[in-house]
Design a protein around this motif. Structure first.
Motif, mmCIF file in Angstrom:
data_model
loop_
_atom_site.group_PDB
_atom_site.id
_atom_site.type_symbol
_atom_site.label_atom_id
_atom_site.label_comp_id
_atom_site.label_asym_id
_atom_site.label_seq_id
_atom_site.Cartn_x
_atom_site.Cartn_y
_atom_site.Cartn_z
ATOM 1 N N ASP A 69 48.623 38.864 59.905
ATOM 2 C CA ASP A 69 47.629 39.262 58.904
ATOM 3 C C ASP A 69 46.641 38.147 58.595
ATOM 4 O O ASP A 69 45.534 38.399 58.122
ATOM 5 C CB ASP A 69 48.320 39.694 57.609
ATOM 6 N N GLN A 70 47.032 36.903 58.849
ATOM 7 C CA GLN A 70 46.165 35.781 58.530
ATOM 8 C C GLN A 70 44.890 35.753 59.372
ATOM 9 O O GLN A 70 43.875 35.185 58.953
ATOM 10 C CB GLN A 70 46.927 34.464 58.713
ATOM 11 N N VAL A 71 44.936 36.349 60.561
ATOM 12 C CA VAL A 71 43.735 36.368 61.409
ATOM 13 C C VAL A 71 43.179 37.768 61.579
ATOM 14 O O VAL A 71 42.181 37.958 62.279
ATOM 15 C CB VAL A 71 44.052 35.770 62.806
ATOM 16 N N ALA A 72 43.811 38.756 60.923
ATOM 17 C CA ALA A 72 43.444 40.157 61.145
ATOM 18 C C ALA A 72 41.969 40.422 60.872
ATOM 19 O O ALA A 72 41.315 41.163 61.595
ATOM 20 C CB ALA A 72 44.324 41.068 60.290
ATOM 21 N N ASN A 73 41.428 39.851 59.822
ATOM 22 C CA ASN A 73 40.038 40.124 59.446
ATOM 23 C C ASN A 73 39.151 38.891 59.576
ATOM 24 O O ASN A 73 38.141 38.757 58.875
ATOM 25 C CB ASN A 73 39.987 40.658 58.016
ATOM 26 N N THR A 74 39.538 37.992 60.463
ATOM 27 C CA THR A 74 38.746 36.787 60.677
ATOM 28 C C THR A 74 38.016 36.868 62.015
ATOM 29 O O THR A 74 38.212 37.797 62.803
ATOM 30 C CB THR A 74 39.639 35.534 60.661
ATOM 31 N N VAL A 75 37.199 35.851 62.280
ATOM 32 C CA VAL A 75 36.440 35.815 63.521
ATOM 33 C C VAL A 75 37.359 35.709 64.735
ATOM 34 O O VAL A 75 36.994 36.120 65.845
ATOM 35 C CB VAL A 75 35.436 34.634 63.494
ATOM 36 N N LEU A 76 38.579 35.195 64.547
ATOM 37 C CA LEU A 76 39.512 35.054 65.659
ATOM 38 C C LEU A 76 39.981 36.396 66.212
ATOM 39 O O LEU A 76 40.452 36.474 67.344
ATOM 40 C CB LEU A 76 40.734 34.226 65.221
ATOM 41 N N SER A 77 39.883 37.452 65.418
ATOM 42 C CA SER A 77 40.293 38.783 65.887
ATOM 43 C C SER A 77 39.145 39.526 66.562
ATOM 44 O O SER A 77 39.328 40.646 67.036
ATOM 45 C CB SER A 77 40.823 39.612 64.712
ATOM 46 N N ASP A 78 37.982 38.917 66.586
ATOM 47 C CA ASP A 78 36.808 39.548 67.191
ATOM 48 C C ASP A 78 36.789 39.282 68.688
ATOM 49 O O ASP A 78 36.814 38.124 69.124
ATOM 50 C CB ASP A 78 35.538 38.997 66.542
ATOM 51 N N ARG A 79 36.747 40.329 69.511
ATOM 52 C CA ARG A 79 36.823 40.180 70.964
ATOM 53 C C ARG A 79 35.632 39.396 71.505
ATOM 54 O O ARG A 79 35.775 38.612 72.450
ATOM 55 C CB ARG A 79 36.934 41.539 71.653
ATOM 56 N N ASN A 80 34.455 39.591 70.916
ATOM 57 C CA ASN A 80 33.280 38.871 71.392
ATOM 58 C C ASN A 80 33.440 37.364 71.214
ATOM 59 O O ASN A 80 33.098 36.575 72.100
ATOM 60 C CB ASN A 80 32.031 39.337 70.640
ATOM 61 N N PHE A 81 33.969 36.967 70.076
ATOM 62 C CA PHE A 81 34.176 35.544 69.813
ATOM 63 C C PHE A 81 35.266 34.981 70.721
ATOM 64 O O PHE A 81 35.154 33.857 71.227
ATOM 65 C CB PHE A 81 34.554 35.335 68.342
ATOM 66 N N THR A 82 36.312 35.774 70.940
ATOM 67 C CA THR A 82 37.408 35.331 71.805
ATOM 68 C C THR A 82 36.925 35.086 73.229
ATOM 69 O O THR A 82 37.249 34.065 73.847
ATOM 70 C CB THR A 82 38.534 36.382 71.815
ATOM 71 N N VAL A 83 36.124 36.017 73.748
ATOM 72 C CA VAL A 83 35.592 35.849 75.100
ATOM 73 C C VAL A 83 34.623 34.666 75.148
ATOM 74 O O VAL A 83 34.575 33.929 76.140
ATOM 75 C CB VAL A 83 34.897 37.147 75.577
ATOM 76 N N PHE A 84 33.877 34.474 74.089
ATOM 77 C CA PHE A 84 32.957 33.331 74.021
ATOM 78 C C PHE A 84 33.722 32.012 74.130
ATOM 79 O O PHE A 84 33.328 31.114 74.878
ATOM 80 C CB PHE A 84 32.161 33.369 72.717
ATOM 81 N N LEU A 85 34.833 31.903 73.384
ATOM 82 C CA LEU A 85 35.639 30.683 73.445
ATOM 83 C C LEU A 85 36.187 30.460 74.854
ATOM 84 O O LEU A 85 36.156 29.334 75.375
ATOM 85 C CB LEU A 85 36.790 30.769 72.446
ATOM 86 N N ALA A 86 36.707 31.539 75.466
ATOM 87 C CA ALA A 86 37.241 31.420 76.828
ATOM 88 C C ALA A 86 36.141 31.024 77.810
ATOM 89 O O ALA A 86 36.370 30.235 78.739
ATOM 90 C CB ALA A 86 37.874 32.737 77.255
ATOM 91 N N THR A 87 34.948 31.560 77.600
ATOM 92 C CA THR A 87 33.822 31.247 78.483
ATOM 93 C C THR A 87 33.458 29.773 78.416
ATOM 94 O O THR A 87 33.305 29.104 79.450
ATOM 95 C CB THR A 87 32.601 32.109 78.101
ATOM 96 N N VAL A 88 33.335 29.267 77.203
ATOM 97 C CA VAL A 88 32.914 27.876 77.020
ATOM 98 C C VAL A 88 34.008 26.895 77.448
ATOM 99 O O VAL A 88 33.730 25.886 78.104
ATOM 100 C CB VAL A 88 32.518 27.629 75.548
ATOM 101 N N ALA A 89 35.254 27.216 77.078
ATOM 102 C CA ALA A 89 36.337 26.248 77.303
ATOM 103 C C ALA A 89 36.905 26.287 78.713
ATOM 104 O O ALA A 89 37.389 25.263 79.216
ATOM 105 C CB ALA A 89 37.459 26.504 76.290
ATOM 106 N N ILE A 90 36.867 27.457 79.370
ATOM 107 C CA ILE A 90 37.567 27.596 80.655
ATOM 108 C C ILE A 90 36.662 28.097 81.781
ATOM 109 O O ILE A 90 36.605 27.495 82.860
ATOM 110 C CB ILE A 90 38.778 28.546 80.501
ATOM 111 N N LEU A 91 35.941 29.191 81.554
ATOM 112 C CA LEU A 91 35.223 29.843 82.647
ATOM 113 C C LEU A 91 34.069 28.988 83.174
ATOM 114 O O LEU A 91 33.888 28.866 84.395
ATOM 115 C CB LEU A 91 34.707 31.215 82.198
#
Length: 400
Positions: free
Chosen positions: A92-114
């Motif tokens: 529940d701590q991340v349920a309504n935060t930016v971390l639960s947003d798929r766009n932000f998650t893919v952005f992080l993966a793109t910058v850090a790994i891809l």
């Protein structure tokens, strides 16, 4: 693959899988033979020698579009998998935060790994990551096999679920063609071999395609047995978010996709370089072009969460011509002999198969788009909501 078997019917789907494997093996070797006949070192140049500037433009567009759409589909899958893992770990701590947003998650993966992985210049640098990806696929297969009886018990039986053949055959072939499509990076892989020869290359292709066919068949059968006609385009979307064995598989699958992603970026970058610049790039252009391709793929992937239609479109629009139509037509042209003669029958049959796949697939996909694309990928399955004792025992929760 389970979704493909659902579309075509299980029996016919497995036959199509074998057929596409055989044709893929044949066409990949044809491309290298065509390179030897034309004295060229890229797919683009082989088509240029065979069909001139128009053929060169066509192959350039298709060879750039296919891996680019593959990158888009990989982003969609990364978003599906990582958001569920983050939600499970953070609760529940991340349920309504930016971390639960798929766009932000893919952005992080793109910058850090891809982007860092895609910045490699030599595809041979990915040898170890490719081996790791293959091992991960085997681990995921074990996990879905363990869970198959548990989830199969939640599926309402249907008299149609194990039919031999269904009507959505073009969609199934499109997905399979996408899965087996490797012709666009054939030369990159061939030139990474030590002690290159046609015999060594043929052995590599036989082993690779054989393993892919076996793994795809097992994934298809086990996945379809688990969820039958309710299976999604991304099978991991069928499992409940609180199933921690599957969450480990989700994480492993995300890693596999991220390790595979750079191979597609390599192809797009090489095609663009060959067409517009035709000489080794300076470091600044290499970084700028790679970053631009990855960023564009990210932006496009934000427009859809339905991976099945992405695979279908890519399969019929680009994979079928690249894999089945152009290789035999080029080799027959480069031989400087009449097309319609007995030794050319396998190549003519391969090209005809590709044309049928492309035309029928385009018609069906157009009809689907006209009706409106509907999928439940990214949503939690209904059987995860209620009280299922078997599911609760499976992943250690008191509620399914």
């Amino acid at each position: 693959m389970p979704y493909a078997l659902k579309s075509s019917g299980v029996g016919l789907g497995l036959l199509l899988l074998v057929l596409i494997s055989v044709i893929t093996d044949y066409s990949v070797n044809l491309i290298i033979i065509g390179g030897a006949l034309s004295n060229t070192m890229t797919y683009q140049e082989m088509v240029r020698v065979a069909y001139g500037k128009p053929g060169y433009i066509l192959i350039t567009v298709m060879q750039a579009v296919y891996p680019f759409i593959a990158m888009v589909s990989y982003n969609v899958i990364i978003g599906d998998t990582l958001t569920k893992i983050i939600g499970r770990v953070g609760g529940d701590q991340v349920a309504n935060t930016v971390l639960s947003d798929r766009n932000f998650t893919v952005f992080l993966a793109t910058v850090a790994i891809l982007i860092p992985l895609s910045l490699y210049k030599n595809i041979a640098k990915l040898t170890k990551t490719s081996l790791l990806s293959t091992g991960i696929i085997c681990l995921i297969l074990v996990s879905i096999t363990i869970r198959a009886p548990v989830y199969a018990a939640q599926v309402v039986p249907s008299e149609y679920q194990w039919t031999f053949a269904n009507s959505r055959i073009p969609q199934a072939i499109g997905i399979m063609a996408f899965a087996f499509m490797c012709q666009h990076n054939t030369y990159l892989c061939f030139h990474s071999l030590q002690r290159r020869s046609l015999e060594r290359w043929a052995l590599v292709v036989h082993l690779a395609v054989g393993f892919a066919m076996l793994a795809s068949s097992l994934f298809g059968l086990i996945g379809f047995a688990s969820f039958a006609t309710g299976v999604q385009g991304d099978i991991l979307e069928n499992y409940c978010p609180r199933d921690d064995l599957i969450n480990v598989s989700r994480l492993l699958f995300a890693v596999t996709i991220m390790l595979t992603y750079p191979m597609e970026c390599f192809v797009v970058r090489e095609v663009v370089e060959n067409y517009f610049f035709q000489h080794p790039p300076p470091l600044w252009r290499h970084i700028l072009l790679t970053t631009g391709i990855v960023a564009l793929a990210y932006l496009v992937s934000m427009t859809t969460s339905c991976v099945s239609i992405v695979l279908e479109i890519n399969g019929v629009l680009t994979a079928a011509p690249l894999a089945y139509i152009l290789p035999p037509l080029c080799v027959m042209r480069l031989q400087n002999e009449p097309f319609f003669r007995m030794p050319n029958l396998p190549m003519l049959a391969t090209a005809a198969f590709g044309i049928v796949v492309a035309v029928s697939g385009l018609i069906v996909v157009a009809m689907e788009l006209a009706e409106g694309v509907r999928c439940s990928e990214g949503s939690e399955m209904p059987y995860c909501w209620g009280n299922s004792t078997r599911l609760a025992r499976a992943y250690g929760s008191q509620s399914g």
